[in-house]
Design a protein around this motif. Structure first.
Motif, mmCIF file in Angstrom:
data_model
loop_
_atom_site.group_PDB
_atom_site.id
_atom_site.type_symbol
_atom_site.label_atom_id
_atom_site.label_comp_id
_atom_site.label_asym_id
_atom_site.label_seq_id
_atom_site.Cartn_x
_atom_site.Cartn_y
_atom_site.Cartn_z
ATOM 1 N N SER A 136 -2.052 -8.016 -18.119
ATOM 2 C CA SER A 136 -1.360 -8.912 -17.373
ATOM 3 C C SER A 136 -1.233 -8.601 -16.336
ATOM 4 C CB SER A 136 -0.338 -8.618 -18.922
ATOM 5 O OG SER A 136 0.248 -7.681 -19.006
ATOM 6 N N LEU A 137 -1.087 -7.515 -16.466
ATOM 7 C CA LEU A 137 -0.807 -6.509 -14.761
ATOM 8 C C LEU A 137 -2.189 -7.199 -14.068
ATOM 9 C CD1 LEU A 137 0.413 -4.502 -12.565
ATOM 10 C CD2 LEU A 137 -1.315 -2.700 -14.080
ATOM 11 N N TYR A 138 -2.921 -7.392 -13.904
ATOM 12 C CA TYR A 138 -4.060 -7.561 -13.153
ATOM 13 C C TYR A 138 -3.874 -8.730 -13.222
ATOM 14 C CZ TYR A 138 -5.975 -2.864 -12.581
ATOM 15 O OH TYR A 138 -6.330 -1.789 -12.234
ATOM 16 N N LYS A 139 -3.394 -9.814 -14.362
ATOM 17 C CA LYS A 139 -2.969 -11.688 -14.044
ATOM 18 C C LYS A 139 -1.730 -11.191 -13.133
ATOM 19 C CE LYS A 139 -5.682 -12.326 -18.294
ATOM 20 N NZ LYS A 139 -6.687 -13.919 -17.269
ATOM 21 N N ALA A 140 -1.129 -10.368 -12.971
ATOM 22 C CA ALA A 140 0.600 -10.691 -12.600
ATOM 23 C C ALA A 140 0.052 -10.322 -11.218
ATOM 24 C CB ALA A 140 1.767 -10.352 -12.767
ATOM 25 N N ILE A 141 -0.647 -9.729 -10.139
ATOM 26 C CA ILE A 141 -0.940 -9.527 -9.197
ATOM 27 C C ILE A 141 -2.266 -10.542 -8.603
ATOM 28 C CG2 ILE A 141 -2.728 -7.441 -7.968
ATOM 29 C CD1 ILE A 141 -1.942 -5.454 -10.318
ATOM 30 N N GLU A 142 -2.803 -10.839 -9.636
ATOM 31 C CA GLU A 142 -4.039 -12.270 -8.563
ATOM 32 C C GLU A 142 -2.854 -13.307 -8.086
ATOM 33 O OE1 GLU A 142 -6.655 -13.927 -11.566
ATOM 34 O OE2 GLU A 142 -7.667 -12.076 -11.982
ATOM 35 N N VAL A 143 -1.817 -13.876 -8.943
ATOM 36 C CA VAL A 143 -0.454 -14.575 -8.551
ATOM 37 C C VAL A 143 0.254 -13.794 -7.458
ATOM 38 C CG1 VAL A 143 -0.883 -16.252 -10.776
ATOM 39 C CG2 VAL A 143 0.681 -14.418 -10.317
ATOM 40 N N ALA A 144 0.350 -12.871 -7.296
ATOM 41 C CA ALA A 144 1.097 -11.731 -5.859
ATOM 42 C C ALA A 144 0.828 -12.172 -4.966
ATOM 43 C CB ALA A 144 1.230 -11.071 -6.431
ATOM 44 N N THR A 145 0.908 -13.589 -4.344
ATOM 45 C CA THR A 145 0.763 -13.640 -2.514
ATOM 46 C C THR A 145 1.249 -14.620 -2.055
ATOM 47 O OG1 THR A 145 -0.516 -16.094 -3.365
ATOM 48 C CG2 THR A 145 -2.306 -14.253 -3.428
ATOM 49 N N ALA A 146 1.105 -14.183 -0.439
ATOM 50 C CA ALA A 146 2.315 -14.322 0.004
ATOM 51 C C ALA A 146 2.656 -16.292 0.485
ATOM 52 C CB ALA A 146 1.801 -14.615 2.071
ATOM 53 N N GLY A 147 3.568 -17.343 0.397
ATOM 54 C CA GLY A 147 4.263 -17.870 -0.889
ATOM 55 C C GLY A 147 4.156 -18.433 -1.780
ATOM 56 N N SER A 148 3.310 -17.551 -2.665
ATOM 57 C CA SER A 148 4.325 -17.397 -4.309
ATOM 58 C C SER A 148 6.176 -16.676 -4.226
ATOM 59 C CB SER A 148 3.163 -16.700 -4.946
ATOM 60 O OG SER A 148 2.006 -17.239 -5.068
ATOM 61 N N HIS A 149 6.453 -16.833 -5.133
ATOM 62 C CA HIS A 149 7.522 -16.108 -5.847
ATOM 63 C C HIS A 149 7.718 -15.655 -7.267
ATOM 64 C CE1 HIS A 149 8.149 -20.272 -4.065
ATOM 65 N NE2 HIS A 149 9.280 -20.191 -3.951
ATOM 66 N N VAL A 150 8.564 -14.479 -6.816
ATOM 67 C CA VAL A 150 8.583 -13.104 -8.122
ATOM 68 C C VAL A 150 8.273 -14.067 -9.314
ATOM 69 C CG1 VAL A 150 10.371 -12.204 -8.860
ATOM 70 C CG2 VAL A 150 9.718 -11.211 -6.657
ATOM 71 N N GLY A 151 8.969 -15.574 -9.591
ATOM 72 C CA GLY A 151 9.089 -16.419 -11.121
ATOM 73 C C GLY A 151 7.329 -16.365 -11.474
ATOM 74 N N ASP A 152 6.483 -16.440 -10.443
ATOM 75 C CA ASP A 152 5.332 -17.418 -10.837
ATOM 76 C C ASP A 152 5.019 -15.493 -11.357
ATOM 77 O OD1 ASP A 152 5.393 -19.088 -10.123
ATOM 78 O OD2 ASP A 152 4.221 -18.146 -7.926
ATOM 79 N N ILE A 153 5.308 -13.894 -11.196
ATOM 80 C CA ILE A 153 4.481 -12.865 -11.382
ATOM 81 C C ILE A 153 5.459 -12.865 -13.180
ATOM 82 C CG2 ILE A 153 4.522 -10.245 -11.328
ATOM 83 C CD1 ILE A 153 5.321 -11.098 -8.016
ATOM 84 N N GLY A 154 6.573 -12.992 -13.332
ATOM 85 C CA GLY A 154 6.991 -13.118 -14.742
ATOM 86 C C GLY A 154 6.278 -14.070 -15.622
ATOM 87 N N ASN A 155 6.082 -15.463 -14.764
ATOM 88 C CA ASN A 155 5.877 -16.184 -16.072
ATOM 89 C C ASN A 155 4.581 -16.262 -16.425
ATOM 90 O OD1 ASN A 155 4.149 -19.198 -15.986
ATOM 91 N ND2 ASN A 155 6.453 -18.769 -16.896
ATOM 92 N N THR A 156 2.872 -15.100 -15.593
ATOM 93 C CA THR A 156 2.378 -15.523 -15.862
ATOM 94 C C THR A 156 2.664 -14.027 -16.974
ATOM 95 O OG1 THR A 156 1.732 -15.572 -13.590
ATOM 96 C CG2 THR A 156 -0.207 -13.681 -15.043
ATOM 97 N N VAL A 157 3.329 -12.604 -16.712
ATOM 98 C CA VAL A 157 2.830 -11.560 -17.699
ATOM 99 C C VAL A 157 3.957 -12.738 -18.845
ATOM 100 C CG1 VAL A 157 4.131 -9.673 -18.275
ATOM 101 C CG2 VAL A 157 3.119 -10.177 -15.900
ATOM 102 N N GLN A 158 4.846 -13.020 -19.233
ATOM 103 C CA GLN A 158 5.658 -13.714 -20.487
ATOM 104 C C GLN A 158 4.554 -14.381 -21.196
ATOM 105 O OE1 GLN A 158 8.750 -15.792 -19.692
ATOM 106 N NE2 GLN A 158 8.995 -15.758 -22.251
ATOM 107 N N ASP A 159 3.620 -15.334 -20.161
ATOM 108 C CA ASP A 159 2.974 -16.478 -20.686
ATOM 109 C C ASP A 159 1.743 -15.564 -21.326
ATOM 110 O OD1 ASP A 159 4.230 -17.992 -20.379
ATOM 111 O OD2 ASP A 159 3.144 -19.706 -18.957
ATOM 112 N N TYR A 160 0.940 -14.526 -20.835
ATOM 113 C CA TYR A 160 0.169 -13.323 -21.159
ATOM 114 C C TYR A 160 0.502 -12.759 -22.576
ATOM 115 C CZ TYR A 160 -4.738 -11.780 -21.469
ATOM 116 O OH TYR A 160 -5.468 -11.126 -21.810
ATOM 117 N N CYS A 161 1.029 -12.717 -22.548
ATOM 118 C CA CYS A 161 1.437 -11.425 -23.623
ATOM 119 C C CYS A 161 2.210 -12.033 -24.707
ATOM 120 C CB CYS A 161 2.927 -10.389 -23.374
ATOM 121 S SG CYS A 161 1.228 -9.522 -21.584
ATOM 122 N N GLU A 162 3.067 -13.263 -24.610
ATOM 123 C CA GLU A 162 3.971 -13.764 -25.811
ATOM 124 C C GLU A 162 2.783 -14.506 -26.405
ATOM 125 O OE1 GLU A 162 8.636 -14.042 -24.530
ATOM 126 O OE2 GLU A 162 7.217 -15.465 -24.419
#
Length: 266
Positions: A136-162
């Motif tokens: 989930s850490l590495y999946k979150a890093i993949e979406v952490a690019t300029a123009g994305s939002h902090v919510g994209d990071i959290g949503n990626t971790v949450q969806d994958y782990c839950e």
């Protein structure tokens, strides 16, 4: 909220501090085995960090309750989610897991990273928790690019782990990092895509999924630092410090050296 964008020179300094964290975790990896106390690991870490010209950032780091952290690393064993305090009574046993969170201050900038290690032979159920948290850490890093939002990071971790049936801790978050260990913005491990602060090139943040095998509820021990799961089930914690880029994020910390010793979690 004040978010400081780093120059390339500052990112280089952060890279050095974070590489030292990676080397410290690798040094600790050599000593993680049944019979070792968490205080022994703390002493190894502090000596290694200071021998390399840096300061262990966690040592005497204050919390809101006025309790300075008494050690150089956080050693969180089994059901301890984060901020476990090293001592001479906590002895590692075969089948344990230990999350070691480490910070360094080098040339005015901070490094911060965490890795959950297996002690001896760990059950398949626990290994699956570690692998999911790690991925989930590495999946979150993949979406952490300029123009994305902090919510994209959290949503990626949450969806994958839950989706795997695990709990996602809400009360503790990742954070911005630079000349201070904790800077804006906060980086939760849950959220909605498109929500929260927009990421910009030059931001440096620490992403750190904290995932529980059971219920996500946690509580604080009387030492005002140690955070445990309420149901007593294990928790995993992995963390990288990254620099936001217009393309792929740059991971400033590193697991390469420690994984050359312990192998990748699988």
């Amino acid at each position: 909220m004040k978010i400081y964008l780093k120059t390339e020179d500052e990112i280089e300094l952060m890279r050095r501090a974070n590489r030292l964290v990676g080397r410290t975790l690798a040094e600790l990896a050599k000593h993680i085995k049944p019979g070792v106390t968490t205080l022994q690991l703390d002493r190894i870490a502090e000596e290694f960090i200071r021998d390399n010209g840096a300061i262990p950032t966690f040592k005497n780091f204050p919390n809101p309750y006025g309790a300075p952290f008494p050690a150089s690393i956080c050693t969180s064993v089994n059901d301890v989610v984060v901020h476990g305090v090293p001592d001479d009574k906590t002895v590692l046993r075969d089948g344990d897991i230990i999350s070691i969170d480490c910070g360094t201050l080098l040339e005015g900038f901070n490094g911060d990273s965490c890795y959950t290690f297996c002690v001896g032979e760990v059950s398949e159920e626990v290994r699956n928790l570690l692998k999911t948290t790690y991925d989930s850490l590495y999946k979150a890093i993949e979406v952490a690019t300029a123009g994305s939002h902090v919510g994209d990071i959290g949503n990626t971790v949450q969806d994958y782990c839950e989706a795997e049936g695990y709990g996602v801790v809400r009360e503790l978050t990742g954070h911005g990092i630079g000349q201070k260990m904790h800077e804006d913005p906060m980086v939760p491990n849950y959220g909605r895509r498109g929500n929260g602060v927009m990421l910009k090139a030059g931001m440096c943040i620490a992403i750190e999924p904290m995932i529980t095998m059971g219920d996500r509820n946690i509580y604080m021990m009387p030492d005002r630092w140690t955070i445990r799961t309420r149901d007593g089930k294990p928790a995993a914690h992995y963390e990288h410090t990254i620099a936001i880029r217009r393309g792929e994020a740059e991971i400033l910390s590193s697991f390469d050296e420690l994984e050359s010793i312990v192998g990748k979690i699988s």
